[in-house]
Write an enzyme that holds these catalytic residues in place. Structure first.
Site, short mmCIF file in Angstrom:
data_model
loop_
_atom_site.label_atom_id
_atom_site.label_comp_id
_atom_site.label_asym_id
_atom_site.label_seq_id
_atom_site.Cartn_x
_atom_site.Cartn_y
_atom_site.Cartn_z
N PHE A 14 0.90 -1.07 -0.02
CA PHE A 14 0.03 0.11 0.09
C PHE A 14 0.89 1.24 0.11
O PHE A 14 0.87 1.93 -1.04
CB PHE A 14 -0.92 -0.17 1.24
CG PHE A 14 -1.42 1.36 1.68
CD1 PHE A 14 -2.40 1.91 0.65
CD2 PHE A 14 -1.49 1.47 3.07
CE1 PHE A 14 -2.85 3.14 1.24
CE2 PHE A 14 -1.87 2.73 3.51
CZ PHE A 14 -2.49 3.61 2.64
N ASP A 34 9.90 -6.66 -3.85
CA ASP A 34 8.74 -6.95 -2.76
C ASP A 34 8.63 -8.56 -2.93
O ASP A 34 8.88 -9.08 -4.21
CB ASP A 34 7.64 -6.18 -3.26
CG ASP A 34 6.48 -6.43 -2.15
OD1 ASP A 34 6.12 -7.50 -1.75
OD2 ASP A 34 5.98 -5.46 -1.56
N TYR A 147 5.75 -7.63 15.82
CA TYR A 147 5.61 -6.36 15.01
C TYR A 147 6.54 -5.36 15.65
O TYR A 147 7.38 -4.77 15.29
CB TYR A 147 4.34 -6.10 14.67
CG TYR A 147 4.55 -4.71 13.77
CD1 TYR A 147 4.79 -4.78 12.39
CD2 TYR A 147 3.59 -3.58 14.21
CE1 TYR A 147 4.76 -3.57 11.63
CE2 TYR A 147 3.46 -2.38 13.35
CZ TYR A 147 3.88 -2.64 12.20
OH TYR A 147 3.88 -1.70 11.15
N LYS A 151 10.23 -3.82 14.83
CA LYS A 151 10.42 -2.40 14.53
C LYS A 151 11.34 -1.73 15.57
O LYS A 151 11.98 -0.91 15.12
CB LYS A 151 8.85 -1.51 14.17
CG LYS A 151 8.27 -2.24 13.14
CD LYS A 151 8.58 -1.68 11.87
CE LYS A 151 7.73 -2.01 10.62
NZ LYS A 151 8.38 -1.58 9.53
P1 NAD Z 1 1.66 -3.56 3.26
O1 NAD Z 1 1.16 -4.79 3.85
O2 NAD Z 1 0.76 -3.08 2.13
O3 NAD Z 1 2.93 -3.36 2.45
C1 NAD Z 1 4.15 -4.04 2.78
C2 NAD Z 1 4.95 -4.78 1.88
O4 NAD Z 1 5.91 -5.41 2.05
C3 NAD Z 1 4.00 -5.68 1.03
O5 NAD Z 1 3.78 -5.28 -0.27
C4 NAD Z 1 4.70 -7.16 1.40
O6 NAD Z 1 4.45 -8.25 0.13
C5 NAD Z 1 6.20 -6.28 1.45
N1 NAD Z 1 6.93 -7.57 2.17
C6 NAD Z 1 6.84 -7.88 3.52
N2 NAD Z 1 7.59 -8.55 3.84
C7 NAD Z 1 8.69 -8.76 2.82
C8 NAD Z 1 9.97 -9.21 2.70
N3 NAD Z 1 10.35 -9.86 3.85
N4 NAD Z 1 10.57 -9.00 1.87
C9 NAD Z 1 9.98 -8.25 0.49
N5 NAD Z 1 8.92 -7.61 0.82
C10 NAD Z 1 8.36 -8.01 1.92
O7 NAD Z 1 1.70 -2.65 4.41
P2 NAD Z 1 1.75 -0.92 4.33
O8 NAD Z 1 0.71 -0.32 5.29
O9 NAD Z 1 1.92 -0.28 3.06
O10 NAD Z 1 3.04 -0.79 5.26
C11 NAD Z 1 4.36 -0.41 4.71
C12 NAD Z 1 5.37 -0.32 5.67
O11 NAD Z 1 4.96 1.07 6.59
C13 NAD Z 1 5.69 -1.28 6.79
O12 NAD Z 1 6.93 -1.45 7.05
C14 NAD Z 1 4.88 -0.95 7.81
O13 NAD Z 1 5.37 -1.47 9.09
C15 NAD Z 1 4.87 0.56 8.06
N6 NAD Z 1 3.90 1.25 8.49
C16 NAD Z 1 2.58 1.45 7.95
C17 NAD Z 1 1.53 1.94 8.71
C18 NAD Z 1 0.03 2.12 8.09
O14 NAD Z 1 -0.56 2.74 8.55
N7 NAD Z 1 -0.19 1.96 6.72
C19 NAD Z 1 1.70 2.31 9.95
C20 NAD Z 1 2.97 2.30 10.64
C21 NAD Z 1 4.01 1.53 9.87
#
Ligand code: NAD
Ligand code: UDP
Length: 319
Positions: A14, A34, A147, A151
């Site tokens: 996302f 990814d 998680y 982090k």
């Molecule tokens: P998401 O699940 O849509 O995206 C995460 C992506 O990482 C996915 O495409 C997944 O396939 C990929 N991924 C996971 N493990 C992997 C690995 N070992 N190797 C390669 N790719 C891998 O989630 P998001 O909301 O887009 O989150 C993106 C980042 O932002 C994350 O690190 C998340 O912790 C951080 N984050 C997001 C939010 C939020 O509210 N959306 C809040 C806090 C932190």
């Protein structure tokens, strides 16, 4: 002159896919790595014919790429409580091995670095709103620890690479961000409520719905990320929307915006669910001249078409 080149781990997710868009719009060539654990190719489908964009399907814990990059954005990690509960070990590895690997790439290339950290570093906070100086209140062995601690460890590794190897690092603490391209079944509250409302199902409020969150629309989050990327601030920066809602208020907003007649159904509160969460964004305001522009009502309206289409596609697939 060749364009500057950025690596985005988690680039088919996302936030990662929106970040790829922003980087391309800012003149970067982008490599997205990814493994599609929680991401989707559909999120980057529109970039397929852009010669400046490359997608590599690979685990971020493995060596990323040959060649050089100027910037590494480490966003790979399951992010929703449902996803990281389902993929606990993978989540710990993405935060630990994945962060080491991303930082090694930065070090080798002399590239700048940013890691996507989270408000979860504050756990179930005893300080409210949360300032970057607060060390948090995290259960290290509870169901969310895969998680939260991954982090927190990733932040420690990032600071160590800055201190010991002089890597030009940034730590971005993201607070609940939502918008188009979220998976509709990742269990996070906005996709759950939007899809439930559009399907005519009950909205599942966990606990009594008095717990709070502060919701940031994706365009605001990405603008904050891009501004932080241009600054040499090595200590964490909160990027999120400081307007706080109870989950019950959030459910009522979703019902109003979708025009749904769905009802609210109370379900048990998951263990260690933080009772309150709201970013103090004074640092981002001062350092980046940034603050969010899109309120919850407008953001939900901007997301409505995406969730409506996703629910329709789901119906078509089921027929
Ligand atoms: P998401 O699940 O849509 O995206 C995460 C992506 O990482 C996915 O495409 C997944 O396939 C990929 N991924 C996971 N493990 C992997 C690995 N070992 N190797 C390669 N790719 C891998 O989630 P998001 O909301 O887009 O989150 C993106 C980042 O932002 C994350 O690190 C998340 O912790 C951080 N984050 C997001 C939010 C939020 O509210 N959306 C809040 C806090 C932190
Ligand atoms: N939540 C809820 N109903 C749902 C999904 C989530 O009441 O269908 C609650 C959840 O218990 C939490 C808040 O909404 O208090 C935000 O949950 P989310 O999974 O989006 O992210 P979190 O902020 O907990 O990481």
């Amino acid at each position: 002159m060749n364009p500057r080149r950025a690596l985005v781990t988690g680039g088919a997710g996302f936030l990662g896919s929106h970040l790829c868009d922003a980087l391309l719009a800012n003149g970067y060539a982008v490599v997205a790595v990814d493994n599609l654990l929680t991401g989707r190719l559909a999120n980057i489908e529109h970039l397929r014919n852009d010669s400046r964009f490359e997608f590599i399907q690979r685990d971020a814990c493995e060596s990323h790429l040959r060649g050089s990059v100027d910037y590494v954005f480490h966003f790979a990690s399951p992010a929703s409580p449902v996803d990281y509960a389902a993929h606990g070990i993978e989540t710990l590895k993405a935060g630990s091995y994945g962060t080491f690997e991303a930082l090694e790439t930065s070090r080798r290339c002399g590239a700048s670095f940013m890691m996507a950290s989270t408000s979860e570093c504050y756990g179930d906070p005893l300080v409210h709103p949360q300032t970057e100086s607060y060390w948090g209140h995290v259960n290290p062995i509870g169901p969310r620890s895969v998680y939260d601690e991954a982090k927190r460890f990733a932040e420690a590794v990032t600071m160590a690479y800055h201190r010991y190897h002089k890597v030009d690092t940034r730590i971005l603490r993201i607070f609940n961000t939502y918008g188009p391209r979220m998976q509709i079944n990742d269990g996070r509250v906005i996709p759950n409520f939007m899809c439930q409302a559009l399907r005519g199902e009950n909205l599942t409020v966990y606990g009594d719905g008095s717990q709070t969150r502060s919701f940031c629309y994706v365009s605001d989050e990405i603008e904050g990320i891009m501004r932080l990327a241009r600054r040499s601030e090595h200590l964490p920066v909160n990027i999120g929307n400081p307007t706080e809602f109870t989950i019950l208020e959030c459910a009522r907003h979703v019902l109003a915006i979708t025009g749904s007649t769905s009802r609210i159904q109370f379900e048990p509160l998951p263990q260690d669910d933080p009772k309150q969460r709201c970013p103090d964004i004074s640092k981002a305001r001062q350092l980046l001249g940034w603050e969010p522009k899109v309120d919850l009502e407008s953001g939900l309206r901007l997301s409505l078409e995406y969730f409506r289409t996703a629910v329709q596609e789901e119906r078509t697939r089921a027929v």
